[in-house]
Design an enzyme around this catalytic site. Structure first.
Site, PDB file in Angstrom:
ATOM      1  N   ASP A  38       1.028  -1.361  -0.055  1.00 60.34           N
ATOM      2  CA  ASP A  38       0.035   0.040  -0.123  1.00 60.34           C
ATOM      3  C   ASP A  38       0.954   1.278   0.025  1.00 60.34           C
ATOM      4  OD1 ASP A  38      -3.087   0.300   0.931  1.00 60.34           O
ATOM      5  OD2 ASP A  38      -1.970   2.145   1.013  1.00 60.34           O
ATOM      6  N   TYR A  68       6.594  -4.567  -4.914  1.00 63.65           N
ATOM      7  CA  TYR A  68       5.972  -5.215  -6.173  1.00 63.65           C
ATOM      8  C   TYR A  68       7.078  -6.344  -6.496  1.00 63.65           C
ATOM      9  CZ  TYR A  68       2.370  -1.868  -6.581  1.00 63.65           C
ATOM     10  OH  TYR A  68       1.336  -1.078  -6.258  1.00 63.65           O
ATOM     11  N   GLY A  82      -7.324   1.808  -4.341  1.00 64.22           N
ATOM     12  CA  GLY A  82      -7.944   2.887  -5.148  1.00 64.22           C
ATOM     13  C   GLY A  82      -8.960   3.452  -4.414  1.00 64.22           C
ATOM     14  N   ALA A  83      -9.504   4.411  -5.015  1.00 61.60           N
ATOM     15  CA  ALA A  83     -10.557   5.410  -4.228  1.00 61.60           C
ATOM     16  C   ALA A  83     -11.974   4.502  -4.341  1.00 61.60           C
ATOM     17  CB  ALA A  83     -11.093   6.399  -5.188  1.00 61.60           C
ATOM     18  N   GLN A  85     -16.462   4.301  -3.538  1.00 55.80           N
ATOM     19  CA  GLN A  85     -17.661   5.020  -3.837  1.00 55.80           C
ATOM     20  C   GLN A  85     -17.877   5.796  -2.473  1.00 55.80           C
ATOM     21  OE1 GLN A  85     -19.560   1.178  -5.057  1.00 55.80           O
ATOM     22  NE2 GLN A  85     -21.048   3.037  -5.382  1.00 55.80           N
ATOM     23  N   ARG A  91     -20.692   3.648  -9.333  1.00 62.03           N
ATOM     24  CA  ARG A  91     -19.046   3.038  -9.454  1.00 62.03           C
ATOM     25  C   ARG A  91     -18.508   3.480 -10.598  1.00 62.03           C
ATOM     26  NH1 ARG A  91     -22.639  -1.464  -8.035  1.00 62.03           N
ATOM     27  NH2 ARG A  91     -22.160  -2.353  -6.236  1.00 62.03           N
ATOM     28  N   ASN A 123     -13.131  -0.555  -8.228  1.00 65.43           N
ATOM     29  CA  ASN A 123     -14.150  -0.062  -8.930  1.00 65.43           C
ATOM     30  C   ASN A 123     -13.796   0.884  -9.824  1.00 65.43           C
ATOM     31  OD1 ASN A 123     -16.427  -1.926  -8.497  1.00 65.43           O
ATOM     32  ND2 ASN A 123     -16.616  -1.190  -6.454  1.00 65.43           N
ATOM     33  N   PRO A 124     -14.536   1.003 -10.980  1.00 63.81           N
ATOM     34  CA  PRO A 124     -15.651   0.011 -11.596  1.00 63.81           C
ATOM     35  C   PRO A 124     -14.800  -1.096 -11.889  1.00 63.81           C
ATOM     36  CG  PRO A 124     -15.082   2.061 -13.104  1.00 63.81           C
ATOM     37  CD  PRO A 124     -14.543   2.222 -12.013  1.00 63.81           C
ATOM     38  N   ARG A 154     -25.413 -11.994  -3.105  1.00 68.48           N
ATOM     39  CA  ARG A 154     -26.515 -11.108  -2.579  1.00 68.48           C
ATOM     40  C   ARG A 154     -27.798 -11.542  -3.087  1.00 68.48           C
ATOM     41  NH1 ARG A 154     -23.210  -5.585  -3.827  1.00 68.48           N
ATOM     42  NH2 ARG A 154     -22.416  -5.316  -1.657  1.00 68.48           N
ATOM     43  N   ARG A 156     -28.596 -14.585  -4.228  1.00 66.43           N
ATOM     44  CA  ARG A 156     -28.966 -15.959  -3.553  1.00 66.43           C
ATOM     45  C   ARG A 156     -29.644 -15.783  -2.051  1.00 66.43           C
ATOM     46  NH1 ARG A 156     -23.613 -19.596  -4.241  1.00 66.43           N
ATOM     47  NH2 ARG A 156     -24.905 -21.232  -3.259  1.00 66.43           N
ATOM     48  N   HIS A 178     -20.904  -5.047 -12.697  1.00 70.35           N
ATOM     49  CA  HIS A 178     -21.091  -4.923 -11.136  1.00 70.35           C
ATOM     50  C   HIS A 178     -21.399  -3.677 -11.074  1.00 70.35           C
ATOM     51  CE1 HIS A 178     -20.213  -5.161  -7.003  1.00 70.35           C
ATOM     52  NE2 HIS A 178     -19.228  -4.175  -7.056  1.00 70.35           N
TER      53      HIS A 178
HETATM   54  P1  NAD Z   1     -10.131   1.956   1.274  1.00 71.57           P
HETATM   55  O1  NAD Z   1     -10.079   3.537   0.863  1.00 71.57           O
HETATM   56  O2  NAD Z   1     -10.352   1.334   2.450  1.00 71.57           O
HETATM   57  O3  NAD Z   1      -8.601   1.572   0.758  1.00 71.57           O
HETATM   58  C1  NAD Z   1      -7.962   1.665  -0.601  1.00 71.57           C
HETATM   59  C2  NAD Z   1      -6.609   1.772  -0.318  1.00 71.57           C
HETATM   60  O4  NAD Z   1      -5.765   1.687  -1.590  1.00 71.57           O
HETATM   61  C3  NAD Z   1      -5.919   2.661   0.792  1.00 71.57           C
HETATM   62  O5  NAD Z   1      -5.347   1.886   1.763  1.00 71.57           O
HETATM   63  C4  NAD Z   1      -4.998   3.396  -0.256  1.00 71.57           C
HETATM   64  O6  NAD Z   1      -3.893   3.788   0.479  1.00 71.57           O
HETATM   65  C5  NAD Z   1      -4.751   2.208  -1.169  1.00 71.57           C
HETATM   66  N1  NAD Z   1      -4.058   2.742  -2.396  1.00 71.57           N
HETATM   67  C6  NAD Z   1      -4.448   3.961  -3.241  1.00 71.57           C
HETATM   68  N2  NAD Z   1      -3.538   4.216  -4.231  1.00 71.57           N
HETATM   69  C7  NAD Z   1      -2.686   3.263  -4.421  1.00 71.57           C
HETATM   70  C8  NAD Z   1      -1.633   2.650  -5.003  1.00 71.57           C
HETATM   71  N3  NAD Z   1      -1.320   3.403  -6.130  1.00 71.57           N
HETATM   72  N4  NAD Z   1      -0.796   1.789  -4.742  1.00 71.57           N
HETATM   73  C9  NAD Z   1      -1.000   1.118  -3.602  1.00 71.57           C
HETATM   74  N5  NAD Z   1      -2.303   1.438  -2.902  1.00 71.57           N
HETATM   75  C10 NAD Z   1      -2.981   2.337  -2.983  1.00 71.57           C
HETATM   76  O7  NAD Z   1     -11.205   1.320  -0.046  1.00 71.57           O
HETATM   77  P2  NAD Z   1     -11.722   0.024   0.083  1.00 71.57           P
HETATM   78  O8  NAD Z   1     -13.297   0.230   1.080  1.00 71.57           O
HETATM   79  O9  NAD Z   1     -11.029  -1.058   0.523  1.00 71.57           O
HETATM   80  O10 NAD Z   1     -12.112  -0.306  -1.387  1.00 71.57           O
HETATM   81  C11 NAD Z   1     -11.046  -0.550  -2.327  1.00 71.57           C
HETATM   82  C12 NAD Z   1     -11.770  -0.566  -3.751  1.00 71.57           C
HETATM   83  O11 NAD Z   1     -12.533  -1.701  -3.800  1.00 71.57           O
HETATM   84  C13 NAD Z   1     -12.693   0.673  -4.272  1.00 71.57           C
HETATM   85  O12 NAD Z   1     -12.426   0.875  -5.462  1.00 71.57           O
HETATM   86  C14 NAD Z   1     -14.126  -0.028  -4.075  1.00 71.57           C
HETATM   87  O13 NAD Z   1     -15.004   0.728  -4.672  1.00 71.57           O
HETATM   88  C15 NAD Z   1     -13.762  -1.548  -4.476  1.00 71.57           C
HETATM   89  N6  NAD Z   1     -14.897  -2.430  -4.087  1.00 71.57           N
HETATM   90  C16 NAD Z   1     -14.992  -3.351  -4.947  1.00 71.57           C
HETATM   91  C17 NAD Z   1     -16.081  -4.186  -4.707  1.00 71.57           C
HETATM   92  C18 NAD Z   1     -16.353  -5.489  -5.937  1.00 71.57           C
HETATM   93  O14 NAD Z   1     -17.364  -6.093  -5.616  1.00 71.57           O
HETATM   94  N7  NAD Z   1     -15.737  -5.543  -6.793  1.00 71.57           N
HETATM   95  C19 NAD Z   1     -16.787  -4.354  -3.565  1.00 71.57           C
HETATM   96  C20 NAD Z   1     -16.285  -3.450  -2.446  1.00 71.57           C
HETATM   97  C21 NAD Z   1     -15.324  -2.356  -2.704  1.00 71.57           C
END
Ligand code: NAD
Length: 330
Positions: A38, A68, A82-83, A85, A91, A123-124, A154, A156, A178
């Site tokens: 991170d 890495y 990443g960011a 929602q 998303r 996401n997205p 969800r 199911r 999604h």
């Molecule tokens: P969060 O803000 O708690 O955590 C995101 C983490 O990413 C942070 O710790 C941040 O420091 C880190 N980060 C940002 N840029 C980075 C980079 N360049 N390199 C390494 N780390 C980096 O967010 P979260 O709640 O953990 O959600 C993470 C993502 O997952 C979001 O985009 C969210 O929308 C997605 N999500 C997807 C699903 C799905 O079903 N696909 C479900 C829930 C959440």
């Protein structure tokens, strides 16, 4: 004596989703080593400490922070960085910011990873799975998104609660994006070999046509409600990721609706969508071309078009660059 293969999983993004996935994973005994990466080094250190303090209660596993270079001998890389929602945000609105983040992470992963399968969660997720496949140039089966595995779970659960039947005996699928354009594939959803429609016609305890609409909408709105109530979703996605990881690492050939690159399947091409796929050690082994009703097929194509618009938007904004324009086939 047979030598057991050491399983190393790298999780990029130690936020709520990444950390919850690690917590779930630790309890399965699936991995010998879990490495978190991170940019927020304090958060990373805190999560590694908190997870490690539970190690005496689970099967032996190393949990540590890394970089890495750890991807070189990883079996699986899960990308949750990443960011996320914000309340009321869709998303797809995250697309620009997270395309840049995922692209830069893929460049780092691509320099090191030798055999790992990549699962994108950020996401997205469908758009970013496409970005990752194009950016890495790996065989399409080696990169997948978590897709609609969570949405199908969800679905199911809600059907199970409504019908009063164990969720494990309900086979039901959400397909497509999604997100808001996802579809409930009623025609391929079953209870004990009966389609849900057939089951409802024999049960006759509710106005099932209306109930189907209500349940489908409830699935679509689930994340909005959870985010509104508590700020983020992470337990069910943690378990969904655990299930995907198991299917990959145990070479289960399980059917899961991950997001995969379509190249003509369902009459759709050059977009990633949640579709039933057979998942094993190399990632997506094959795509199942299910028999959908005409309405479902039209809705799936509309979902693909929504995602295509989002991809066009990032191209126009100049944030999506594909050094490997033609991913290899599996
Ligand atoms: P969060 O803000 O708690 O955590 C995101 C983490 O990413 C942070 O710790 C941040 O420091 C880190 N980060 C940002 N840029 C980075 C980079 N360049 N390199 C390494 N780390 C980096 O967010 P979260 O709640 O953990 O959600 C993470 C993502 O997952 C979001 O985009 C969210 O929308 C997605 N999500 C997807 C699903 C799905 O079903 N696909 C479900 C829930 C959440």
């Amino acid at each position: 004596m047979q030598r057991l293969e050491a399983i190393k999983i790298v999780v990029v993004g130690a936020g709520t989703v990444g950390a919850t996935y690690c917590y779930t994973l630790m309890q399965t005994g699936l991995a010998n080593e879990i490495v978190l990466i991170d940019v927020d080094t304090k958060r990373l250190e805190g999560e590694v400490m908190d997870l490690s303090h539970g190690l005496p209660f689970v099967r032996p596993v190393i949990v540590r922070g890394g970089d890495y270079s750890d991807c070189s001998d990883a079996s699986l890389i899960v990308l949750t960085a990443g960011a996320k929602q914000k309340r009321g945000q869709s998303r797809l609105e995250l697309v620009r910011e997270n395309t840049e983040i995922v692209s830069s992470i893929c460049d780092r992963i691509g320099d090191c990873a030798e055999a790992a399968v990549l699962v994108v969660v950020t996401n997205p997720v469908d758009v970013l799975t496409y970005v990752a496949i194009k950016r890495l140039g790996w065989p399409r089966g080696r990169v997948m998104g978590s897709g609609t595995v969570l949405d199908s779970s969800r679905f199911r659960y809600l059907l199970s609660r409504h019908c009063g039947i164990d969720a494990r005996n309900i086979h039901a699928y959400i397909l497509g994006e999604h997100g808001d354009s996802e579809i409930a594939a009623w025609s391929m959803s079953h209870i004990a070999g009966l389609t849900i429609d057939e089951y409802c016609k024999t049960c006759r305890q509710c106005d099932y046509v209306e109930e189907h609409k209500r349940i489908e909408q409830q699935v679509r709105d689930s994340a909005y409600h959870v985010i509104d109530y508590k700020g983020a979703t992470y337990y069910a996605i943690g378990l969904s990721l655990m299930r995907i990881s198991e299917a990959i690492l145990r070479n289960e050939n399980s059917v899961l609706t991950v997001s995969t690159l379509l190249e003509g399947e369902y009459g759709i091409g050059d977009i990633c969508l949640g579709i039933p796929c057979i998942i094993g050690r190399k990632g997506v082994n094959s795509i199942i071309q299910a028999r959908l009703s005409e309405d479902e097929h039209i809705a799936l194509k509309a979902s693909a078009e929504t995602l295509q618009e989002s991809l066009t938007e990032i191209h126009v904004a100049g944030v999506g660059h594909w050094p490997h324009s033609q991913p290899q086939r599996t």
